[in-house]
Design an enzyme around this catalytic site. Structure first.
Site, PDB file in Angstrom:
ATOM      1  N   VAL A  61      71.886  57.270  19.634  1.00 35.51           N
ATOM      2  CA  VAL A  61      72.923  56.489  20.354  1.00 35.51           C
ATOM      3  C   VAL A  61      73.290  57.253  21.489  1.00 35.51           C
ATOM      4  O   VAL A  61      73.494  56.870  22.557  1.00 35.51           O
ATOM      5  CB  VAL A  61      73.927  56.119  19.275  1.00 35.51           C
ATOM      6  CG1 VAL A  61      75.057  55.841  19.959  1.00 35.51           C
ATOM      7  CG2 VAL A  61      73.588  55.081  18.402  1.00 35.51           C
TER       8      VAL A  61
ATOM      9  N   THR B 156      79.090  54.907  14.346  1.00 37.24           N
ATOM     10  CA  THR B 156      79.808  53.780  13.542  1.00 37.24           C
ATOM     11  C   THR B 156      80.781  54.700  12.669  1.00 37.24           C
ATOM     12  O   THR B 156      80.067  55.276  11.686  1.00 37.24           O
ATOM     13  CB  THR B 156      78.498  53.226  12.911  1.00 37.24           C
ATOM     14  OG1 THR B 156      77.655  52.591  14.032  1.00 37.24           O
ATOM     15  CG2 THR B 156      79.171  52.042  12.154  1.00 37.24           C
TER      16      THR B 156
ATOM     17  N   ARG C  36      69.679  48.040  19.756  1.00 36.71           N
ATOM     18  CA  ARG C  36      68.530  47.761  18.659  1.00 36.71           C
ATOM     19  C   ARG C  36      67.406  48.679  19.037  1.00 36.71           C
ATOM     20  O   ARG C  36      67.227  48.914  20.449  1.00 36.71           O
ATOM     21  CB  ARG C  36      67.993  46.246  18.797  1.00 36.71           C
ATOM     22  CG  ARG C  36      68.964  45.176  18.368  1.00 36.71           C
ATOM     23  CD  ARG C  36      68.535  44.001  18.993  1.00 36.71           C
ATOM     24  NE  ARG C  36      68.497  43.560  20.351  1.00 36.71           N
ATOM     25  CZ  ARG C  36      67.736  42.707  21.027  1.00 36.71           C
ATOM     26  NH1 ARG C  36      67.072  41.753  20.153  1.00 36.71           N
ATOM     27  NH2 ARG C  36      67.632  42.883  22.330  1.00 36.71           N
ATOM     28  N   GLU C  37      66.971  49.397  18.298  1.00 37.89           N
ATOM     29  CA  GLU C  37      65.899  50.265  18.285  1.00 37.89           C
ATOM     30  C   GLU C  37      64.806  49.532  18.812  1.00 37.89           C
ATOM     31  O   GLU C  37      64.331  48.389  18.243  1.00 37.89           O
ATOM     32  CB  GLU C  37      65.471  50.988  17.313  1.00 37.89           C
ATOM     33  CG  GLU C  37      66.624  52.145  16.715  1.00 37.89           C
ATOM     34  CD  GLU C  37      66.333  52.902  15.298  1.00 37.89           C
ATOM     35  OE1 GLU C  37      65.171  53.704  15.709  1.00 37.89           O
ATOM     36  OE2 GLU C  37      67.197  52.907  14.473  1.00 37.89           O
TER      37      GLU C  37
ATOM     38  N   PHE D 138      67.641  36.536  13.597  1.00 36.26           N
ATOM     39  CA  PHE D 138      67.402  37.163  12.209  1.00 36.26           C
ATOM     40  C   PHE D 138      67.254  36.259  10.902  1.00 36.26           C
ATOM     41  O   PHE D 138      67.764  36.237   9.993  1.00 36.26           O
ATOM     42  CB  PHE D 138      68.945  37.717  11.856  1.00 36.26           C
ATOM     43  CG  PHE D 138      69.170  39.010  12.801  1.00 36.26           C
ATOM     44  CD1 PHE D 138      68.603  40.179  12.028  1.00 36.26           C
ATOM     45  CD2 PHE D 138      69.629  38.867  13.994  1.00 36.26           C
ATOM     46  CE1 PHE D 138      69.017  41.317  13.116  1.00 36.26           C
ATOM     47  CE2 PHE D 138      69.755  39.935  14.737  1.00 36.26           C
ATOM     48  CZ  PHE D 138      69.367  41.225  14.247  1.00 36.26           C
ATOM     49  N   LEU D 139      66.194  35.250  11.150  1.00 30.92           N
ATOM     50  CA  LEU D 139      65.700  34.408  10.295  1.00 30.92           C
ATOM     51  C   LEU D 139      64.397  34.436  10.074  1.00 30.92           C
ATOM     52  O   LEU D 139      63.775  33.407   9.747  1.00 30.92           O
ATOM     53  CB  LEU D 139      66.329  32.881  10.454  1.00 30.92           C
ATOM     54  CG  LEU D 139      67.559  32.453  10.370  1.00 30.92           C
ATOM     55  CD1 LEU D 139      67.939  31.019  10.852  1.00 30.92           C
ATOM     56  CD2 LEU D 139      68.052  32.845   9.027  1.00 30.92           C
TER      57      LEU D 139
ATOM     58  N   ALA E 235      61.700  35.756   7.807  1.00 35.61           N
ATOM     59  CA  ALA E 235      61.336  36.057   6.280  1.00 35.61           C
ATOM     60  C   ALA E 235      60.494  37.252   6.431  1.00 35.61           C
ATOM     61  O   ALA E 235      59.504  37.345   7.107  1.00 35.61           O
ATOM     62  CB  ALA E 235      60.774  35.089   5.529  1.00 35.61           C
TER      63      ALA E 235
ATOM     64  N   GLY F 267      65.410  47.681   7.314  1.00 34.76           N
ATOM     65  CA  GLY F 267      65.749  49.058   7.014  1.00 34.76           C
ATOM     66  C   GLY F 267      66.370  49.722   8.379  1.00 34.76           C
ATOM     67  O   GLY F 267      67.224  48.968   8.774  1.00 34.76           O
TER      68      GLY F 267
ATOM     69  N   CYS G 144      71.167  51.499  10.602  1.00 40.48           N
ATOM     70  CA  CYS G 144      72.108  50.826  10.688  1.00 40.48           C
ATOM     71  C   CYS G 144      72.350  49.800   9.633  1.00 40.48           C
ATOM     72  O   CYS G 144      73.349  50.244   8.997  1.00 40.48           O
ATOM     73  CB  CYS G 144      72.266  49.877  12.088  1.00 40.48           C
ATOM     74  SG  CYS G 144      72.267  50.859  13.521  1.00 40.48           S
TER      75      CYS G 144
END
Length: 450
Positions: free
Chosen positions: A12, A122, A156-157, A251-252, A254, A259, A262
């Protein structure tokens, strides 16, 4: 131009500091690890992130970006101090705040003029107030003023440079409007949406956002498991769901669960925060449990394809938790590979970037290879754990030649079911119909193993 010091030159801190220098600020990235600083001064980047090495070099050459292990001097030389140190997860899920508190003490000891202290790490709700108190207790001159700001990261990595230079929003929680405006102005060149709130809400936004995304992942994986049992295809189900603007398509996908640095840490931390506040966050606990269970579905699929795994040779493709990073933190491979070995299989593994990082954690469980083909040669099945482009685009005809039987268990749904059926593979993916009518060799292998 602002004079900025970023304390913590990990993922970060290094990305954020580099991007702040790219928009014209003078940035000092510092770290307690002198070896890391020495690497950075030589132009060597301790993490893998596409585009970062080039951007670091550009801004070092332009005399906008500097590296040091003299943290006190860097604090005194700057007006805005970003705290970007790690908050690792403890055994009970609580975020370990020792590094944040240590930085706050150092800031207090070197507070030589008005400064804005910005928490990029965070952190649990209430950390901003803790940082304020620690600085006040350690400052040598009680008349020197400062403000505290929460400005959580949403990188996002694998796409962090793009995410920072074209950020969707900048969340700013501050102890004063003056500090909030200055941090908002700092972000103006990014042309992003500014969302201003109080310290506590800004701190909670980061946890809430990550926990919600983790929930979407565990939910679609649960739907995938139901799809397999009723004959539906989760890819189509997710596409149909995503057309609803209230849900969205992101993020849908499957697979074998989330992992990285975060989602696992932040879901556990939020669950702990809720518990400490007197609320049993049962939904979030279920998300965590579902994610842990999802990792092992590919092991069950290997058993379906091969029968007993004792003595079987499995070629594992992908070790990092996602493509375009070498991050092994909470990667599914860390759970899956030891489980395969426990069941009697031997593992030959390949990852285009994360080999060294993986060796540092699970080297005793597998043999690694320099190429995808070497890893798969002579294996009884191929298991895909990370959807690197090299893996998604691999020559399936060649893969078929390398394997003793054309069996692929795909934890990331890299290939279409139709194509795998046409190519006569035995193919198991997540949430989609299995292809079990592969070539005669595959059928024979499965019969023998049973």
């Amino acid at each position: 131009m602002e004079k900025i010091t970023v304390v913590g030159s990990g993922y970060v801190g290094l990305v954020s500091g580099t991007c702040f220098s790219e928009i014209g600020n003078r940035v000092i990235c510092c770290d307690v690890d002198p070896f890391k600083i020495a690497m950075l001064r030589k132009g060597e980047i301790p993490i893998y992130e596409p585009g970062l090495k080039e951007l670091v070099k550009k801004n070092v050459d332009a005399d906008r970006l500097f590296f040091t292990s003299e943290i006190g001097d860097a604090i005194e030389a700057s007006d805005i101090i970003y705290i970007a140190v790690g908050t690792p997860m403890g055994d009970n899920g609580e975020a370990d705040m020792r590094y944040v508190h240590e930085v706050a003490r150092t800031i207090g000891q070197h507070l030589n003029s008005y400064k804005i202290i910005v928490n990029k790490s965070t952190v649990p709700v209430g950390t901003g107030e803790q940082v304020r108190q620690i600085i006040m207790e350690n400052r040598k001159n009680r008349f020197v003023q400062f403000d505290v700001v929460s400005n959580p990261e949403f990188l996002r990595e694998g796409s962090a440079i793009e995410d920072c230079m074209n950020m969707e929003r900048a969340v700013i929680g501050a102890t004063s409007d003056k500090a909030a405006k200055r941090i908002a102005d700092l972000h103006a060149p990014f042309r992003t949406r500014i969302f201003q709130t109080n310290l506590e809400s800004a701190e909670m936004i980061k946890y809430a956002a990550n926990a919600f995304l983790a929930t979407k992942i565990s939910f679609i994986n649960g739907i995938a498991n139901v799809c397999e049992r009723v004959g539906a295809d989760v890819t189509s189900v997710a596409a149909g769901m995503g057309l609803d603007s209230r849900i969205g398509a992101k993020f849908l996908q499957a697979g074998i669960g989330y992992g990285g640095s975060c989602f696992p840490k932040d879901t556990f931390a939020l669950s702990y925060i809720a518990e400490e506040a007197g609320f049993d966050f049962s939904l979030l606990k279920s998300v965590i449990a579902a994610n842990d269970e999802q990792r092992l579905v590919v092991v069950d699929k290997l058993k379906q394809a091969l029968g007993c795994l004792e003595g079987k040779k499995i070629g594992v493709l992908g070790l990092a938790f996602k493509p375009n990073t070498d991050d092994m933190r909470y990667a599914p491979s860390l759970t899956i590979i030891p489980e395969l070995v426990r069941l009697g299989a031997s593992v030959r593994a390949y990852d285009p970037i994360a080999m060294q990082a993986a060796r540092n954690q699970i080297a005793e469980y597998y043999e690694d290879f320099e190429t995808l083909e070497e890893a798969l040669e002579g294996c009884d099945a191929c298991l895909i754990l990370t959807e690197w482009s090299e893996i998604v685009e691999m020559d399936l005809a060649r893969v078929k030649q390398l394997l003793t039987a054309p069996i692929i268990v795909d934890g990331r749904n890299c290939f279409s079911v139709r194509e795998m059926k046409e190519r006569e593979f035995v193919y198991y993916s997540v949430g989609r119909p299995a292809v079990t009518t592969g070539s005669a060799n595959a059928s024979a292998a499965k019969t023998v193993s049973l």
